[in-house]
Design a protein around this motif. Structure first.
Motif, PDB file in Angstrom:
ATOM      1  N   MET A   3       6.923  -4.235  -6.922  1.00 27.95           N
ATOM      2  CA  MET A   3       6.138  -2.665  -8.008  1.00 27.95           C
ATOM      3  C   MET A   3       5.227  -2.168  -7.395  1.00 27.95           C
ATOM      4  O   MET A   3       4.613  -2.456  -8.342  1.00 27.95           O
ATOM      5  CB  MET A   3       6.598  -3.213  -9.072  1.00 27.95           C
ATOM      6  N   HIS A   4       4.979  -1.555  -6.655  1.00 28.02           N
ATOM      7  CA  HIS A   4       3.824  -1.353  -5.889  1.00 28.02           C
ATOM      8  C   HIS A   4       3.605  -0.252  -6.890  1.00 28.02           C
ATOM      9  O   HIS A   4       4.413   0.265  -7.731  1.00 28.02           O
ATOM     10  CB  HIS A   4       4.055  -0.498  -4.355  1.00 28.02           C
ATOM     11  N   HIS A   5       1.997  -0.155  -6.976  1.00 27.66           N
ATOM     12  CA  HIS A   5       1.042   0.703  -8.013  1.00 27.66           C
ATOM     13  C   HIS A   5       1.167   2.476  -7.686  1.00 27.66           C
ATOM     14  O   HIS A   5       1.347   2.241  -6.085  1.00 27.66           O
ATOM     15  CB  HIS A   5      -0.196   0.594  -7.633  1.00 27.66           C
ATOM     16  N   THR A   6       1.718   2.812  -7.850  1.00 30.36           N
ATOM     17  CA  THR A   6       2.067   4.423  -8.016  1.00 30.36           C
ATOM     18  C   THR A   6       0.860   5.251  -7.665  1.00 30.36           C
ATOM     19  O   THR A   6      -0.632   4.761  -8.604  1.00 30.36           O
ATOM     20  CB  THR A   6       2.157   5.468  -9.175  1.00 30.36           C
ATOM     21  N   SER A   7      -0.054   6.292  -6.938  1.00 27.98           N
ATOM     22  CA  SER A   7      -1.013   6.972  -6.828  1.00 27.98           C
ATOM     23  C   SER A   7      -1.500   7.489  -8.230  1.00 27.98           C
ATOM     24  O   SER A   7      -0.907   7.566  -9.180  1.00 27.98           O
ATOM     25  CB  SER A   7      -0.553   7.356  -5.697  1.00 27.98           C
ATOM     26  N   LEU A   8      -3.111   7.887  -7.960  1.00 30.28           N
ATOM     27  CA  LEU A   8      -3.621   8.448  -9.438  1.00 30.28           C
ATOM     28  C   LEU A   8      -2.835   9.611  -9.089  1.00 30.28           C
ATOM     29  O   LEU A   8      -2.720  10.451 -10.200  1.00 30.28           O
ATOM     30  CB  LEU A   8      -4.870   8.093  -8.854  1.00 30.28           C
ATOM     31  N   LEU A   9      -2.641  10.108  -8.032  1.00 34.27           N
ATOM     32  CA  LEU A   9      -2.500  11.060  -7.228  1.00 34.27           C
ATOM     33  C   LEU A   9      -0.988  11.889  -7.915  1.00 34.27           C
ATOM     34  O   LEU A   9      -0.863  13.140  -8.698  1.00 34.27           O
ATOM     35  CB  LEU A   9      -2.160  11.881  -6.287  1.00 34.27           C
ATOM     36  N   CYS A  60       1.081  -1.446  -0.121  1.00 34.87           N
ATOM     37  CA  CYS A  60       0.088   0.189   0.027  1.00 34.87           C
ATOM     38  C   CYS A  60       1.180   0.863  -0.249  1.00 34.87           C
ATOM     39  O   CYS A  60       2.055   1.432   0.795  1.00 34.87           O
ATOM     40  CB  CYS A  60      -0.995   0.033   1.197  1.00 34.87           C
ATOM     41  N   SER A  61       0.425   1.715  -0.923  1.00 33.41           N
ATOM     42  CA  SER A  61       1.377   3.682  -1.160  1.00 33.41           C
ATOM     43  C   SER A  61       1.141   4.481  -0.275  1.00 33.41           C
ATOM     44  O   SER A  61       2.072   5.239   0.158  1.00 33.41           O
ATOM     45  CB  SER A  61       0.972   3.886  -2.250  1.00 33.41           C
ATOM     46  N   LEU A  62       0.151   3.936   1.175  1.00 32.27           N
ATOM     47  CA  LEU A  62      -0.027   5.091   1.830  1.00 32.27           C
ATOM     48  C   LEU A  62       0.779   5.100   2.871  1.00 32.27           C
ATOM     49  O   LEU A  62       1.051   5.983   4.010  1.00 32.27           O
ATOM     50  CB  LEU A  62      -1.114   4.133   2.646  1.00 32.27           C
ATOM     51  N   TYR A  63       1.778   4.066   3.304  1.00 32.24           N
ATOM     52  CA  TYR A  63       2.919   3.881   3.860  1.00 32.24           C
ATOM     53  C   TYR A  63       4.454   3.804   3.942  1.00 32.24           C
ATOM     54  O   TYR A  63       5.329   4.012   3.854  1.00 32.24           O
ATOM     55  CB  TYR A  63       3.012   2.580   4.591  1.00 32.24           C
ATOM     56  N   HIS A  64       4.616   4.208   2.505  1.00 28.02           N
ATOM     57  CA  HIS A  64       5.398   4.759   1.406  1.00 28.02           C
ATOM     58  C   HIS A  64       6.148   6.261   2.171  1.00 28.02           C
ATOM     59  O   HIS A  64       5.356   7.199   2.471  1.00 28.02           O
ATOM     60  CB  HIS A  64       5.391   4.625  -0.099  1.00 28.02           C
ATOM     61  N   ASN A  65       7.389   5.938   2.426  1.00 30.43           N
ATOM     62  CA  ASN A  65       8.081   7.448   2.695  1.00 30.43           C
ATOM     63  C   ASN A  65       7.538   8.492   3.851  1.00 30.43           C
ATOM     64  O   ASN A  65       7.680   9.117   4.174  1.00 30.43           O
ATOM     65  CB  ASN A  65       7.924   8.444   1.577  1.00 30.43           C
ATOM     66  N   GLN A  86      -8.037   4.778   1.573  1.00 32.86           N
ATOM     67  CA  GLN A  86      -7.284   3.643   1.750  1.00 32.86           C
ATOM     68  C   GLN A  86      -6.699   3.718   3.080  1.00 32.86           C
ATOM     69  O   GLN A  86      -6.589   2.903   3.562  1.00 32.86           O
ATOM     70  CB  GLN A  86      -5.526   4.372   1.390  1.00 32.86           C
ATOM     71  N   ILE A  87      -6.840   4.481   4.442  1.00 34.14           N
ATOM     72  CA  ILE A  87      -6.834   4.929   5.290  1.00 34.14           C
ATOM     73  C   ILE A  87      -7.486   3.827   6.053  1.00 34.14           C
ATOM     74  O   ILE A  87      -8.057   3.179   6.659  1.00 34.14           O
ATOM     75  CB  ILE A  87      -7.212   5.874   6.462  1.00 34.14           C
ATOM     76  N   PHE A  88      -9.180   4.181   5.577  1.00 29.31           N
ATOM     77  CA  PHE A  88     -10.723   3.308   5.612  1.00 29.31           C
ATOM     78  C   PHE A  88     -10.383   1.695   5.914  1.00 29.31           C
ATOM     79  O   PHE A  88     -10.514   1.163   6.085  1.00 29.31           O
ATOM     80  CB  PHE A  88     -11.972   3.773   5.433  1.00 29.31           C
ATOM     81  N   VAL A  89     -10.093   1.692   4.251  1.00 33.68           N
ATOM     82  CA  VAL A  89      -9.578   0.307   3.990  1.00 33.68           C
ATOM     83  C   VAL A  89      -8.431  -0.459   5.186  1.00 33.68           C
ATOM     84  O   VAL A  89      -8.695  -2.113   5.348  1.00 33.68           O
ATOM     85  CB  VAL A  89      -9.199  -0.304   2.615  1.00 33.68           C
ATOM     86  N   GLU A  90      -7.526   0.294   4.939  1.00 35.23           N
ATOM     87  CA  GLU A  90      -5.919  -0.341   5.600  1.00 35.23           C
ATOM     88  C   GLU A  90      -6.409  -0.363   7.491  1.00 35.23           C
ATOM     89  O   GLU A  90      -6.483  -1.464   7.910  1.00 35.23           O
ATOM     90  CB  GLU A  90      -4.569   0.313   5.503  1.00 35.23           C
TER      91      GLU A  90
END
Length: 789
Positions: A193-199, A92-97, A226-230
């Motif tokens: 290779m995580h998916h880049t966010s649409l943003l 999940c890109s939510l945790y990246h960086n 992403q927060i709700f799902v995670e």
């Protein structure tokens, strides 16, 4: 307040509202706050936390200054926490960086979140962490302030009409920048290779962030989802979490672990590796949690179905497509499908076998029916005919095949272990059968299974999950599919990505599942007959309990029995509803699986053979042996679920029965002693009188003997070789200790006093009347006793 002061109190304010992560601070307890009980606090909380309220204005103000707040990794869902602690970054890109080592002397890892993320993290996780909140037995979750806020945030940040409202800005004409990429503070091995966010993809084509306000709406929408799902759908065992990872990702993680272990001589990485595999999260979602997830699922269907029709010209599409429209196209397959499937599997396997499973069931059925949340309205018709499922949903059904088939098999296994005589359980079977019996739905599921079972002719690299992941495909509403894929490829991609390469698929319309359906149909027939028997028994019991039974000198029923379910307490109306639910469910199952009339007739005959001569009392399945009756596994199942029962009756000395609730304990003991003294003193005289063959002997036998049962019925599987002892003639005065008898005598004495009859005279009249009654009964019913059964 200055921004620095607001920055200093922001974390304290968030904890004061949602409670602390360790549960010490309860906060406002939004889950228990309702407008009916606390109207003032309810309205203040909703206004303060509204998307355009003071709290969100503070969030946006701090967001503009790019402040960061630490969120402990230890409070994240178990599988994510374990992988981050091993320095393996989730997909999940939510945790990246965002993961950072603690400062010198600190303990544990932290996520560096911006104000919007920090606020939403606390809001979402308060549904999970606030376990010690006050009791909410009388609180309706769907009316709580928390539930209303979830619905408000979804409608604001994931709108079905229009676009997301821009955040208020303190700078005239300015916009709040989206989060900027930050260099990782910890060397992490990414899970593939995580998916880049649409943003990020959209901003790549923009000269600046502020040049396109549309880029602002997508990062808030994507972050919220992403927060709700995670937080809500990421609670299951770590083994299941690792099972979901692709093969090339597992290879990368293995290489990373080997490199780390070689650097540290194996000890640090090995210990963390063992801890990772030994970890198992104990998670039991609550009914409130499931209701909130169902609200999310329903809104996401409406959000995805609000996608504008695509223009015919590809060039027009390239100029008109907005980030929000792209987000609608992929929101369900990319962000929700995988985790919701695992969450439902967890609930199906661990939820108690009671009526509370209805919440999970309705959430599942809501996901299976996206057409219910489509903008077009069904045509109005006078006849309430079921609406046929349109062919345009075939792609969605195929790309969610396991949601329909495997979870249906899981429901069958649950239904076979529940008491279908209960109205609430019968309703759940009816609901599932009704949904799957919608016209054209079973045919589309069957077509999806056929596509999955097609031989792989043009798929040489099936194991490459990145290429076949459903998250990279188009939405089910999109008619544009990649040229390298076809319908069969999409179905295989969906199944293997969720269950792995070694998954053995069980066909929903195969022989094995069909046998389970036949067992369920047989169980429905048995439950219908059991409900009818209970209904007849209840009607007879009510008829026998008349007003005149109060004037008898006996209790109504000495040996009561328990039916094993709640139908007697619910009433005849619910029994009728149960029968209606089961009848319609059986009809729908026959439509779905094409069951013939001959099969149903055969099942009904099998169910009817177990009935007794009266057609009502059904004994549990058992076999006769030299030691008596022995229950079979089917018989144990029937008793546990209340489908069959043995009639248990006391067969010992009636004088030594336990004192009943309708008897006076002191009088029972006193009258027992008096009866024992009289029986010991006059035993010989009573024996002589009862042995006479004339009328006096018959009258004495009528009062002084305990007649044996002429017909012995199987009441218990216990061996029946023991014979009841013959106690001989005796006097029994225990009936005088019954409150019913005492009240009846009191009413007779009060009635006699109105006619100016004294106690002595009334007693004499009672004795004379009873003697006449006994003489008449002696002539006609010598074996019947008025005070002993």
């Amino acid at each position: 307040f200055s921004l620095q002061e607001l920055h200093g109190i922001f974390q304290w304010l968030v904890e004061s509202i949602f409670g602390s992560l360790d549960g010490i601070i309860v906060g406002w307890n939004l889950r228990c706050l309702q407008g009916r009980t606390n109207p003032n606090e309810y309205s203040v909380a909703l206004d303060f936390l509204d998307p355009s309220g003071p709290m969100m204005k503070l969030v946006y103000k701090l967001q503009a200054e790019e402040y960061r707040y630490d969120f402990p990794v230890s409070y994240l869902p178990g599988p994510v926490k374990a992988s981050i602690q091993e320095q393996v970054l989730p997909e999940c890109s939510l945790y990246h960086n965002k993961v950072q080592f603690p400062s010198s002397g600190g303990l544990g890892l932290n996520l560096a979140l911006n104000p919007f993320e920090y606020y939403m993290f606390y809001f979402a996780i308060s549904l999970i962490t606030q376990k010690n909140s006050p009791a909410t037995h009388h609180v309706s979750p769907s009316n709580s302030a928390y539930f209303i806020l979830v619905d408000t945030y979804l409608k604001c940040f994931l709108p079905t009409e229009g676009s997301v409202l821009p955040p208020p800005s303190s700078n005239p004409g300015g916009a709040i920048p989206s989060p900027t990429p930050r260099s990782p503070a910890v060397p992490f091995s990414s899970y593939g290779m995580h998916h880049t966010s649409l943003l990020k993809r959209h901003i790549a084509h923009q000269p600046s962030v502020n040049a396109d306000p549309a880029s602002q709406e997508i990062w808030r929408s994507e972050t919220l989802l992403q927060i709700f799902v995670e937080m809500w759908l990421h609670h299951y065992s770590l083994e299941m979490y690792q099972k979901m990872q692709s093969p090339h990702v597992k290879l990368e993680v293995l290489h990373y672990r080997l490199s780390i272990s070689s650097k540290h001589h194996g000890s640090p990485a090995q210990s963390s590796y063992q801890a990772l595999h030994a970890y198992q999260e104990s998670f039991k979602p609550t009914e409130e949690h499931v209701l909130v997830v169902r609200l999310l699922v329903k809104h996401l269907h409406a959000f995805s179905n609000s996608l504008k029709p695509e223009p015919l010209s590809p060039s027009a599409h390239s100029h008109t497509a907005s980030p929000l429209e792209e987000f609608k196209r992929v929101v369900i397959p990319r962000f929700v499908q995988e985790k919701l499937y695992i969450f439902l599997q967890h609930c199906f396997g661990h939820w108690p076998l009671d009526a509370s499973f209805r919440a999970v069931l309705e959430m599942w059925l809501s996901y299976l029916q996206p057409w219910r949340y489509a903008p077009e309205k069904p045509p109005q018709s006078t006849e309430p005919l079921p609406r046929s499922v349109s062919e345009k949903w075939a792609s969605f059904i195929q790309e969610n095949l396991l949601m329909y088939t495997k979870l249906f098999v899981g429901f069958l296994n649950r239904a076979l272990r529940t008491d279908l005589v209960s109205p609430k359980n019968a309703l759940m079977v009816f609901r599932v059968a009704k949904v799957f019996a919608q016209p054209n739905l079973a045919e589309m599921i069957l077509k999806g299974e056929q596509l999955f079972l097609e031989p792989e002719l043009v798929i040489p690299h099936r194991q490459h999950r990145l290429f076949m992941s459903p998250t990279l495909g188009g939405s089910f509403l999109s008619s544009r599919s990649p040229a390298v894929t076809d319908a069969s490829f999409k179905v295989k991609s969906h199944v293997y990505s969720l269950e792995g390469q070694d998954f053995q698929y069980k066909q929903m319309f195969g022989a094995e599942v069909r046998n389970l359906v036949l067992k369920l149909a047989q169980l429905i027939c048995q439950a219908q007959q059991t409900a009818k028997s209970i209904s007849d028994h209840s009607a007879e019991t009510m008829a026998s309990q008349s007003f005149f039974s109060w004037f008898r000198f006996t209790p109504c029923e000495v040996n009561g029995s328990y039916t094993g379910n709640d139908l007697d307490e619910i009433g005849q109306d619910s029994i009728k509803k149960t029968d209606e639910y089961l009848e319609k469910a059986l009809e729908y199952l026959c439509q779905i699986f094409k069951l013939s009339e001959a099969q149903l007739t055969q099942m009904m005959m099998k169910c009817g053979t177990a009935q007794d001569e009266n057609g009502k009392k059904q004994l549990p399945d058992c076999i006769a042996s030299e030691n008596g009756l022995i229950l079979t596994p089917l018989g144990r199942y029937q008793i546990i679920n209340g489908l069959r029962r043995f009639e248990l009756q006391y067969q010992g000395d009636a004088e030594l029965q336990p004192i009943r609730s309708y008897e006076n304990a002191a009088l029972v003991r006193l009258l027992f002693r008096l009866s024992s003294v009289l029986n010991q003193r006059f035993a010989d005289q009573m024996e002589v009188l009862c042995s006479r063959d004339d009328f006096v002997g018959r009258l004495c036998r009528y009062h002084l003997t305990n007649p044996q049962l002429l017909q012995k019925i199987r009441y218990s599987p216990v061996v029946r070789d023991r014979t009841s002892p013959n106690w001989g003639p005796r006097i029994s005065l225990r009936f005088l200790a019954s409150y019913r008898t005492l009240i009846s005598l009191l009413m007779i004495y009060l009635l006699a006093s109105w006619f100016h009859v004294g106690p002595v005279g009334c007693t004499f009249i009672i004795l004379i009347g009873y003697f006449v009654y006994a003489v008449i009964m002696t002539f006609f019913f010598e074996g019947w006793k008025p005070h002993e059964h």
